[in-house]
Each structure stands twice: as structure tokens, then as C-alpha cells.
Design an enzyme around this catalytic site. Structure first.
Site, PDB file in Angstrom:
ATOM      1  N   SER A  17       1.427  -5.676   1.155  1.00  0.00           N
ATOM      2  CA  SER A  17       1.935  -7.039   1.271  1.00  0.00           C
ATOM      3  C   SER A  17       1.641  -7.836   0.005  1.00  0.00           C
ATOM      4  O   SER A  17       0.773  -7.447  -0.793  1.00  0.00           O
ATOM      5  CB  SER A  17       1.220  -7.687   2.484  1.00  0.00           C
ATOM      6  OG  SER A  17       1.458  -9.062   2.575  1.00  0.00           O
ATOM      7  N   SER A 142     -10.312 -16.027  -6.584  1.00  0.00           N
ATOM      8  CA  SER A 142      -9.484 -17.166  -6.189  1.00  0.00           C
ATOM      9  C   SER A 142     -10.144 -18.397  -6.814  1.00  0.00           C
ATOM     10  O   SER A 142     -11.330 -18.340  -7.171  1.00  0.00           O
ATOM     11  CB  SER A 142      -9.548 -17.270  -4.664  1.00  0.00           C
ATOM     12  OG  SER A 142      -9.233 -18.558  -4.208  1.00  0.00           O
ATOM     13  N   TYR A 155     -14.804 -17.626   3.084  1.00  0.00           N
ATOM     14  CA  TYR A 155     -13.854 -17.105   2.079  1.00  0.00           C
ATOM     15  C   TYR A 155     -14.374 -17.427   0.684  1.00  0.00           C
ATOM     16  O   TYR A 155     -14.434 -16.564  -0.193  1.00  0.00           O
ATOM     17  CB  TYR A 155     -12.476 -17.733   2.305  1.00  0.00           C
ATOM     18  CG  TYR A 155     -11.418 -17.269   1.313  1.00  0.00           C
ATOM     19  CD1 TYR A 155     -10.944 -15.959   1.326  1.00  0.00           C
ATOM     20  CD2 TYR A 155     -10.879 -18.145   0.361  1.00  0.00           C
ATOM     21  CE1 TYR A 155      -9.979 -15.527   0.417  1.00  0.00           C
ATOM     22  CE2 TYR A 155      -9.921 -17.727  -0.541  1.00  0.00           C
ATOM     23  CZ  TYR A 155      -9.473 -16.411  -0.509  1.00  0.00           C
ATOM     24  OH  TYR A 155      -8.515 -15.997  -1.414  1.00  0.00           O
ATOM     25  N   LYS A 159     -15.712 -14.842  -2.339  1.00  0.00           N
ATOM     26  CA  LYS A 159     -15.134 -14.783  -3.689  1.00  0.00           C
ATOM     27  C   LYS A 159     -16.201 -15.152  -4.737  1.00  0.00           C
ATOM     28  O   LYS A 159     -16.236 -14.547  -5.807  1.00  0.00           O
ATOM     29  CB  LYS A 159     -13.904 -15.701  -3.795  1.00  0.00           C
ATOM     30  CG  LYS A 159     -12.749 -15.304  -2.861  1.00  0.00           C
ATOM     31  CD  LYS A 159     -12.172 -13.939  -3.183  1.00  0.00           C
ATOM     32  CE  LYS A 159     -10.900 -13.637  -2.411  1.00  0.00           C
ATOM     33  NZ  LYS A 159     -10.359 -12.290  -2.672  1.00  0.00           N
ATOM     34  N   THR A 192       2.544 -15.707  -0.279  1.00  0.00           N
ATOM     35  CA  THR A 192       2.351 -14.423   0.428  1.00  0.00           C
ATOM     36  C   THR A 192       2.055 -14.716   1.905  1.00  0.00           C
ATOM     37  O   THR A 192       2.122 -15.861   2.346  1.00  0.00           O
ATOM     38  CB  THR A 192       1.148 -13.666  -0.168  1.00  0.00           C
ATOM     39  OG1 THR A 192      -0.035 -14.408   0.161  1.00  0.00           O
ATOM     40  CG2 THR A 192       1.256 -13.516  -1.669  1.00  0.00           C
TER      41      THR A 192
HETATM   42  N1  LIG Z   1      -1.884 -15.860  -1.871  1.00  0.00           N
HETATM   43  C1  LIG Z   1      -2.678 -16.691  -2.490  1.00  0.00           C
HETATM   44  O1  LIG Z   1      -2.404 -17.908  -2.605  1.00  0.00           O
HETATM   45  C2  LIG Z   1      -3.966 -16.171  -3.116  1.00  0.00           C
HETATM   46  C3  LIG Z   1      -4.688 -17.054  -3.941  1.00  0.00           C
HETATM   47  C4  LIG Z   1      -5.881 -16.617  -4.502  1.00  0.00           C
HETATM   48  C5  LIG Z   1      -6.331 -15.341  -4.260  1.00  0.00           C
HETATM   49  N2  LIG Z   1      -5.618 -14.509  -3.440  1.00  0.00           N
HETATM   50  C6  LIG Z   1      -6.173 -13.173  -3.189  1.00  0.00           C
HETATM   51  O2  LIG Z   1      -5.183 -12.199  -3.441  1.00  0.00           O
HETATM   52  C7  LIG Z   1      -5.441 -11.039  -2.656  1.00  0.00           C
HETATM   53  C8  LIG Z   1      -4.139 -10.581  -2.001  1.00  0.00           C
HETATM   54  O3  LIG Z   1      -3.746 -11.531  -1.043  1.00  0.00           O
HETATM   55  P1  LIG Z   1      -2.221 -11.862  -0.695  1.00  0.00           P
HETATM   56  O4  LIG Z   1      -2.028 -13.285  -1.007  1.00  0.00           O
HETATM   57  O5  LIG Z   1      -1.309 -10.852  -1.254  1.00  0.00           O
HETATM   58  O6  LIG Z   1      -2.312 -11.761   0.910  1.00  0.00           O
HETATM   59  P2  LIG Z   1      -1.552 -10.893   2.012  1.00  0.00           P
HETATM   60  O7  LIG Z   1      -0.075 -10.955   1.798  1.00  0.00           O
HETATM   61  O8  LIG Z   1      -2.093 -11.353   3.321  1.00  0.00           O
HETATM   62  O9  LIG Z   1      -2.046  -9.412   1.709  1.00  0.00           O
HETATM   63  C9  LIG Z   1      -3.357  -9.007   2.007  1.00  0.00           C
HETATM   64  C10 LIG Z   1      -3.452  -7.493   1.854  1.00  0.00           C
HETATM   65  O10 LIG Z   1      -4.807  -7.108   2.124  1.00  0.00           O
HETATM   66  C11 LIG Z   1      -4.787  -6.022   3.030  1.00  0.00           C
HETATM   67  N3  LIG Z   1      -5.991  -6.034   3.864  1.00  0.00           N
HETATM   68  C12 LIG Z   1      -6.508  -7.073   4.575  1.00  0.00           C
HETATM   69  N4  LIG Z   1      -7.588  -6.686   5.253  1.00  0.00           N
HETATM   70  C13 LIG Z   1      -7.762  -5.362   4.961  1.00  0.00           C
HETATM   71  C14 LIG Z   1      -8.700  -4.391   5.371  1.00  0.00           C
HETATM   72  N5  LIG Z   1      -9.708  -4.688   6.224  1.00  0.00           N
HETATM   73  N6  LIG Z   1      -8.582  -3.128   4.899  1.00  0.00           N
HETATM   74  C15 LIG Z   1      -7.577  -2.802   4.047  1.00  0.00           C
HETATM   75  N7  LIG Z   1      -6.650  -3.678   3.618  1.00  0.00           N
HETATM   76  C16 LIG Z   1      -6.748  -4.942   4.080  1.00  0.00           C
HETATM   77  C17 LIG Z   1      -3.527  -6.212   3.869  1.00  0.00           C
HETATM   78  O11 LIG Z   1      -3.081  -4.956   4.356  1.00  0.00           O
HETATM   79  P3  LIG Z   1      -3.048  -4.443   5.889  1.00  0.00           P
HETATM   80  O12 LIG Z   1      -2.968  -5.651   6.776  1.00  0.00           O
HETATM   81  O13 LIG Z   1      -1.826  -3.572   5.899  1.00  0.00           O
HETATM   82  O14 LIG Z   1      -4.309  -3.675   6.042  1.00  0.00           O
HETATM   83  C18 LIG Z   1      -2.560  -6.744   2.816  1.00  0.00           C
HETATM   84  O15 LIG Z   1      -1.944  -5.657   2.145  1.00  0.00           O
HETATM   85  C19 LIG Z   1      -6.556 -11.422  -1.699  1.00  0.00           C
HETATM   86  O16 LIG Z   1      -7.787 -10.895  -2.163  1.00  0.00           O
HETATM   87  C20 LIG Z   1      -6.584 -12.934  -1.753  1.00  0.00           C
HETATM   88  O17 LIG Z   1      -7.848 -13.468  -1.457  1.00  0.00           O
HETATM   89  C21 LIG Z   1      -4.454 -14.893  -2.876  1.00  0.00           C
END
Ligand SMILES: NC(=O)c1ccc[n+]([C@@H]2O[C@H](COP(=O)([O-])OP(=O)(O)OC[C@H]3O[C@@H](n4cnc5c(N)ncnc54)[C@H](OP(=O)(O)O)[C@@H]3O)[C@@H](O)[C@H]2O)c1
Length: 266
Positions: A17, A142, A155, A159, A192
Site C-alpha cells: 500500500s 515522520s 506514534y 518515530k 495513502t
Molecule cells: N502517509 C503519510 O502521510 C506519512 C507521513 C509520514 C510518515 N509516513 C510513514 O510512511 C510509512 C508508510 O505508510 P503509508 O502512508 O504508505 O501507509 P499505508 O498506506 O497505511 O501503508 C502501510 C503499510 O505498512 C504495512 N504494515 C502495517 N502493519 C504491518 C505489520 N504489522 N507487518 C507488516 N506490514 C505492516 C501495511 O501492509 P499490510 O496491512 O498488508 O500488512 C502497508 O503496506 C509508515 O511508516 C508511516 O509512518 C507516512
């Protein structure tokens, strides 16, 4: 196109994702052999089948919050894991809960996923990278890894913990003269499923797409920035409007506190 990524083994967690999925697609286009990880094997197979040279890519299904799942996955895939050139610790979950309401279980789930999962996989690839005196370990932090704000206490703690851990590791490697690149990525909002998947106080999903996230970067823009920064071997990178708050906290801490107190997250 540079051949920086050509035939590199790049292990991306959270590949099913958002940012992880975008990273997989772009890295595969650049000739990397990707290893896709998440808990959802079906999604990973569907994504792998869309990639150029699909049979050069691999899947390691695992739950990074569960030490037993990690150890079983590592035992099943030892040869593959020993050849990893780049690890991208991207799997993560966010939070939507007041500190005094958040269950201990939900807090532990966030720490296990965002911190212990990332550090377990890092330790799994580190020794073979050290033997080869090469490699790159990239972790998604983050802005919440640089400052705390409402509804995100665990959270933000998870981080922040990544910064302490990976800054220490980088210093240890540098002091030992070992050529492994360690990078932390602080993206602002990215469009996302992160807010949908965030944990509420009882550990259930928030199940709501925050309207603020919709104004963020696309996952593709974020992935592109991460890839470029990795090629330049940056130690830390920020993206998005929210980075201004990192500087305000650093240089004008009382102004930062008054802003964050009034901050109304979704
Ligand atoms: N989106 C933002 O605004 C943002 C901002 C700052 C930082 N981030 C960071 O970016 C990273 C990616 O997030 P995203 O925004 O792409 O969110 P997302 O769309 O919710 O994707 C999260 C991913 O993490 C996987 N995941 C969650 N729990 C897991 C577990 N226990 N074991 C294995 N895989 C797991 C999920 O896969 P499954 O559910 O298939 O296991 C999914 O592929 C995160 O570390 C987040 O903190 C995001």
C-alpha cells in the site's frame, strides 16, 4: 537513466500500500530486484505480477509486529535476506487516540510495528552488509519523529525511537569505518491509507480518511524523493509543508508549543 539500482536486491516492507507500493513500482522500473513484504500475501502477489520482469522479484510475507513471524520468515528466506543490498523499513501504523485513553495494547502494537519491526529486520541484514562493507538501510520516520502533537503520543514516540536507534547505528558504523548508508525519511502528509489504518484507543482501526491527508504529496512523489535521496546517500530528508514545524521547534520552541497546543488534527 543511471544504473544505480540495476540488479540491487531491495527489500521494502509495507509494500502492499501507499509509499511502499510506489517505491516497489519505481525501483522495479529502475532495474532493482525487489523483495515485497507485508502481512497481505495476496496483495503482494497481485503487485508483483504487474512489475517488469516479475520473476526477478520476491515476496516475504510477514508481520513485523510479531517476533515469531519475523523469525519464521527469516529462516524460510535466509539466502535472499543475506543478499539484501538495501532495506527500506517502511511498514508502519499511525494513531488517533488521546494519551490517557490509549490502551497499553494499542501502544505496544504501534511500537512493535514501527520500532521493533524495523530494528529486527535491520539486525537481520546488517551482518551480511558489514561483511560486504556495503549496503543501505532506510527507515520511514515522520515529522512526528521530530516533534510530538495531539493524538499521536505512541506514534510520535515510535518515530523518535527510530532516530535515536539509527543515529547511533550510523555513528557506530562510521566509527568502525564501515561503508553502510543509514537514512531517515520524514515525509509530511502523503495521500495513502495511513489515517484509515491508524489505531484508535482500543486498538481498532480509525477507518476514516483524514481530509488533511488529501492535500498531501502523492505516494509517487514521496517515493521519487526517497529514491533520489538514497542515491545521494543522504542521512536525513524532509518533504512537505510540515517540515517548517521542525525548524520552528528547533529555533523558536515557545512559539512551537503555542502552535501545537492549538493544533486540531483530524
Ligand atoms: N502517509 C503519510 O502521510 C506519512 C507521513 C509520514 C510518515 N509516513 C510513514 O510512511 C510509512 C508508510 O505508510 P503509508 O502512508 O504508505 O501507509 P499505508 O498506506 O497505511 O501503508 C502501510 C503499510 O505498512 C504495512 N504494515 C502495517 N502493519 C504491518 C505489520 N504489522 N507487518 C507488516 N506490514 C505492516 C501495511 O501492509 P499490510 O496491512 O498488508 O500488512 C502497508 O503496506 C509508515 O511508516 C508511516 O509512518 C507516512
Amino acid at each position: 537513466m543511471s544504473d544505480f539500482w540495476k540488479n540491487k536486491q531491495v527489500w521494502i516492507t509495507g509494500a502492499s500500500s501507499g509509499i511502499g507500493e510506489a517505491l516497489v513500482k519505481q525501483l522495479a522500473q529502475k532495474g532493482a530486484n525487489t523483495i515485497l513484504s507485508s502481512r497481505n500475501g495476496e496483495k503482494l502477489i497481485a503487485l508483483k505480477n504487474t512489475l517488469p520482469n516479475a520473476n526477478q522479484h520476491s515476496i516475504i510475507e510477514l508481520d513485523v509486529s510479531d517476533e515469531r513471524s519475523i523469525n519464521e520468515a527469516l529462516a524460510r528466506n535466509k539466502d535472499l535476506v543475506d543478499r539484501v543490498d538495501v532495506l527500506i523499513n517502511n511498514a508502519g501504523i499511525s494513531q488517533r487516540a488521546l494519551t490517557w485513553e490509549a490502551s497499553r495494547e494499542s501502544e505496544r502494537q504501534i511500537m512493535e510495528t514501527n520500532f521493533f519491526g524495523a530494528t529486527a529486520l535491520t539486525k537481520a541484514v546488517l551482518l551480511s552488509m558489514m561483511k560486504r562493507n556495503a549496503g543501505s538501510i532506510i527507515s520511514l520516520s515522520s515529522p512526528a519523529g521530530a516533534f510530538g502533537f495531539p493524538l499521536r503520543s505512541s506514534y510520535s514516540a515510535s518515530k523518535h525511537a527510530l532516530h535515536g536507534y539509527f543515529d547511533s547505528l550510523r555513528a557506530e558504523l562510521d566509527a568502525a569505518g564501515i561503508n553502510i548508508h543509514v537514512m531517515l525519511v520524514l515525509p509530511g502528509r502523503v495521500r495513502t491509507n495511513m489515517s484509515f489504518n491508524a489505531l484508535k484507543q482500543d486498538g481498532s482501526k480509525h477507518a476514516n480518511n483524514d481530509h488533511r491527508l488529501a492535500s498531501g504529496l502523492s505516494p509517487e512523489q514521496c517515493a521519487k524523493g526517497i529514491i533520489k535521496a538514497a542515491e545521494k546517500r543522504k542521512a536525513e530528508i524532509y518533504f512537505g509543508r510540515e517540515q517548517i514545524l521542525i525548524y520552528i521547534k528547533r529555533y523558536l520552541p515557545s512559539l512551537f508549543r503555542s502552535i501545537v497546543t492549538k493544533f486540531k488534527p483530524d
